[in-house]
Design an enzyme around this catalytic site. Structure first.
Site, PDB file in Angstrom:
ATOM      1  N   CYS A  17     -41.934 -11.751  35.226  1.00  0.00           N
ATOM      2  CA  CYS A  17     -41.555 -11.080  33.979  1.00  0.00           C
ATOM      3  C   CYS A  17     -42.573 -11.399  32.894  1.00  0.00           C
ATOM      4  O   CYS A  17     -43.182 -12.469  32.889  1.00  0.00           O
ATOM      5  CB  CYS A  17     -40.151 -11.465  33.531  1.00  0.00           C
ATOM      6  SG  CYS A  17     -39.992 -13.144  32.918  1.00  0.00           S
ATOM      7  N   CYS A  20     -41.929 -14.445  30.771  1.00  0.00           N
ATOM      8  CA  CYS A  20     -42.295 -15.684  31.492  1.00  0.00           C
ATOM      9  C   CYS A  20     -43.813 -15.905  31.424  1.00  0.00           C
ATOM     10  O   CYS A  20     -44.283 -17.041  31.305  1.00  0.00           O
ATOM     11  CB  CYS A  20     -41.867 -15.602  32.954  1.00  0.00           C
ATOM     12  SG  CYS A  20     -40.095 -15.373  33.173  1.00  0.00           S
ATOM     13  N   ASP A 395     -70.479  17.777  31.175  1.00  0.00           N
ATOM     14  CA  ASP A 395     -71.929  17.882  31.233  1.00  0.00           C
ATOM     15  C   ASP A 395     -72.248  18.775  32.436  1.00  0.00           C
ATOM     16  O   ASP A 395     -71.507  18.780  33.421  1.00  0.00           O
ATOM     17  CB  ASP A 395     -72.529  16.485  31.422  1.00  0.00           C
ATOM     18  CG  ASP A 395     -74.012  16.543  31.724  1.00  0.00           C
ATOM     19  OD1 ASP A 395     -74.735  17.194  30.964  1.00  0.00           O
ATOM     20  OD2 ASP A 395     -74.432  15.950  32.740  1.00  0.00           O
TER      21      ASP A 395
END
Length: 699
Positions: A17, A20, A395
């Site tokens: 997480c 954490c 391009d």
């Protein structure tokens, strides 16, 4: 950080997480010998500036049973039943079931039953309580704080079974979360696993197997059929088909022979190769891709930054709501235990796990999947920008076209035969490196024309052409504008007809007349037209081609490809100014170029996309997104993936907040118990994670 300061990177096992990750980062930064530490949650890596042992670092991550190894090492795979968190979960589950059985036999107030519940809670939630109480003392309110208050509160009002059940369900939730996050990181780890850890080299006449980090530039690597190429380098012996899908996303193997470049992590399919190593293991293209992907996952998307900011205020708000629910209604209705219980349930429901993880897990999965398919996206911010692109500017040379002009037609305006005119043209161009000169030289070589040895008074005129004396006559070879005073209506008509087809005309003549010429075209890539159509289908309606070519030639190519808008005769700064003007009007624009000449334009666009990043350090460094192979088909895929990712993030945030709101509404009438609240929180977390894993299926 000083230049000489020691920097080490570690891989983290068990990081599930983002809160954490932040806590772990803070803990490491508090180690006295560490000057700075940074955790990359998406890639599960820790960068440490300073000196710290792995034992010190693992101690800093003990609150979540984190394990670390140096970046280039692998984790030792343990069976699940040998891992401490699973042993604790299993043992606490046994005590919880024992408590249930004891209560069924001896009644609800059985002392043995309560003892079993306490043991289940202490074993299953020991780490949770330690962190939760620390946070409470420091007035830091996160998930562990809310859960600790809820469980201790449940015990205080005599809800022993519910408090113990919450601990077990929370542990199961974390296990599922860890599993699903690992699935999301699978894309990156599969890249890490691509490169062999050892290489066969020939040194001092002896063949030996050595770790790749001991291989030096200039060593000779030996790769047999069926083996992976361990190092970047150049083929000095042998011919073979090499599967480069790991780097470029191309599914079709590429033939490699003398002088060709090969990349670490690619597969030698059927031949024997000897490769002279050109880069160290830490500098290979694959290493750079892995590094850039990991850095990309640390660059937070705007939606992720918003959620992180929102969660900062959300958690204290939940705590205040729980206190109000536990204290205010009893003043009017009495029944304190009932409302305290409901307040504790709010704490459990309010855990922001699902909300905080909803965005990063989608970003991690999407960027990893793109990398596996040959598209390098350098951060969540570019992933989100890509989903909103309204205009794509291309391009021309080397992007929409092959970048290799070829003579398509020979023009003759005299009675001299083709071979004699070709001999003059080839002789004049033999010393030039201009792409058009190379095209004429190749055309003459194919017809076995041999140039004359000497050209008298040779001169090159930038932007015009070349001149020189052959056979006693001064000849000129160059652009039609150079021959302006010699152009007849017939010659002008021919030139115009070729230019309208997207071809460049080069004329050959003397001081008196035009003898002939060449129609030269940079052929469009085979898939360019199909890609333009696909971009239109995915909703990118404004497509523009930018080129330094003349207007007629540019319009001819654009018409062939189905591009309606063309900007011709542009220098690199002209492309930059045009894109800046689009940005200033509020249009979201992407620029696709080669990453070298187009660097100014790539920099000013919302998303700069470079072609052919494999083997090009410039492309990898300058662009926001890189198509590793020269394959434009990856562009529509990347746009579809980015839009799918944005939908997934939106769905995840809606689900996370929607389920929380529904659960909170059910708490007020007492329809949600503590353990059902954990189920709601766990369900939301698992749901958003598995929803994000759908991104792995995008091809």
């Amino acid at each position: 950080m000083s230049r000489d300061e020691h920097v080490a990177v570690y891989r983290i096992e068990g990081l599930s997480c983002s809160s954490c990750a932040k806590k772990f980062e803070d803990n490491v930064n508090h180690i006295s010998s560490v000057s700075n530490a940074k955790v990359n949650f998406g890639a599960a890596t820790l960068t440490v500036c300073g000196i710290a042992t792995i034992q010190d670092l693992e101690k800093a991550g003990s609150f979540d049973h984190l394990q670390l190894v140096p970046k280039h090492e692998q984790f030792e795979k343990k069976a699940w039943y040998k891992q401490r968190q699973y042993q604790q979960l299993l043992l606490s589950t046994v005590f919880l079931l024992s408590g249930f059985i004891t209560h069924m036999i001896d009644g609800e107030h059985s002392q043995f039953g309560i003892l079993f519940y306490i043991l289940a809670t202490l074993i299953g939630g020991s780490t949770l309580f330690v962190e939760g109480i620390k946070n409470l003392i420091q007035l830091r309110f996160d998930m562990t704080t809310l859960m600790t208050i809820a469980i201790l509160g449940a015990f205080a009002i005599g809800e022993w079974s519910e408090g113990a059940t919450v601990v077990i369900l929370f542990a199961i939730s974390e296990t599922l979360e860890r599993f699903s996050i690992d699935r999301a990181r699978k894309s990156i780890r599969s890249l890490v696993d691509l490169s062999p850890k050892e290489a066969w080299i020939r040194k001092d006449g002896e063949e030996k197997c050595v770790p790749i980090y001991d291989v030096e530039v200039g060593d000779i690597c030996i790769i047999k059929a069926g083996q992976k190429i361990a190092m970047d380098g150049r083929v000095i012996k042998g011919v073979s088909s090499v599967n480069q899908s790991a780097i470029t996303g191309e599914s079709i193997p590429v033939v490699k022979q003398l002088g060709d470049e090969v990349f670490a992590g690619t597969l030698n399919e059927d031949g024997y190769l000897e490769v002279e190593v050109s880069k160290k293991a830490t500098d290979t293209t694959l290493s750079k891709i892995i590094q850039l992907v990991e850095e990309a996952q640390a660059n937070r998307a705007p939606s992720q930054a918003f959620i992180d900011q929102f969660a900062k205020y959300y958690t204290p708000a939940i705590l205040i709501l729980a206190i109000l629910l536990a204290v205010v209604p009893p003043f009017f209705q009495g029944n304190w235990l009932t409302w305290i219980y409901r307040g504790l349930t709010v704490l459990v429901v309010g855990c922001p796990c699902a909300l905080v993880i909803s965005t990063p897990v989608a970003i991690v999965t999407s960027i990893g999947n793109a990398a596996r398919n040959g598209v390098l996206i350098k951060g969540g911010v570019y992933l989100e920008e890509l989903s909103a692109i309204q205009t794509v500017a291309f391009d021309k040379t080397g992007t929409l076209t092959q970048g290799k002009p070829e003579v398509t037609d020979f023009l003759s305006f005299t009675d001299k035969n083709e071979r004699s005119l070709l001999e003059i043209a080839m002789t004049l161009e033999s010393g030039s490196t201009h792409p058009l000169a190379a095209a004429i030289t190749r055309y003459a070589n194919e017809r076995l024309i041999i140039p004359q040895e000497n050209v008298e008074s040779f001169q090159s005129h930038t932007g015009k052409g070349v001149e020189g004396i052959l056979y006693g006559i001064r000849h000129f070879l160059g652009s039609p504008s150079w021959f302006e005073n010699k152009l007849t209506p017939e010659v002008t008509s021919k030139i115009t007809s070729y230019q309208q087809k997207g071809k460049t005309v080069v004329l050959l003549g003397t001081e008196k007349e035009i003898l002939g010429g060449f129609a030269i075209a940079d052929q469009p890539r085979e898939k360019s037209k199909q890609v333009i159509q696909e971009l239109n289908r995915v909703g990118v309606e404004h497509i523009v081609m930018l080129t330094g070519d003349n207007e007629q030639t540019a319009k001819g190519i654009a018409h062939h490809l189905g591009i309606k808008e063309v900007k011709s005769d542009l220098m690199p700064e002209g492309k930059q100014h045009y894109l800046k003007s689009l940005r200033d009007t509020g249009i979201s624009v992407a620029m696709v170029g080669d990453g070298v000449n187009d660097a100014p334009a790539l920099a000013v666009s919302h998303v700069g996309i470079a072609m052919g990043g494999a083997g090009s350090d410039t492309a990898l460094e300058t662009a926001d997104m890189v198509l590793m192979a020269d394959d434009l088909e990856k562009l529509p895929f990347a746009i579809r993936l980015s839009r799918f990712t944005k939908r997934i993030i939106g769905q995840n945030i809606t689900v996370a907040l929607g389920l929380k709101l529904l659960a909170l509404l059910l708490i007020i009438p007492g329809m949600l118990t503590l353990w059902l609240a954990v189920f709601a929180d766990m369900g939301a977390t698992v749901l958003v994670t598995f929803n994000a894993l759908r991104l792995l299926r995008s091809k």
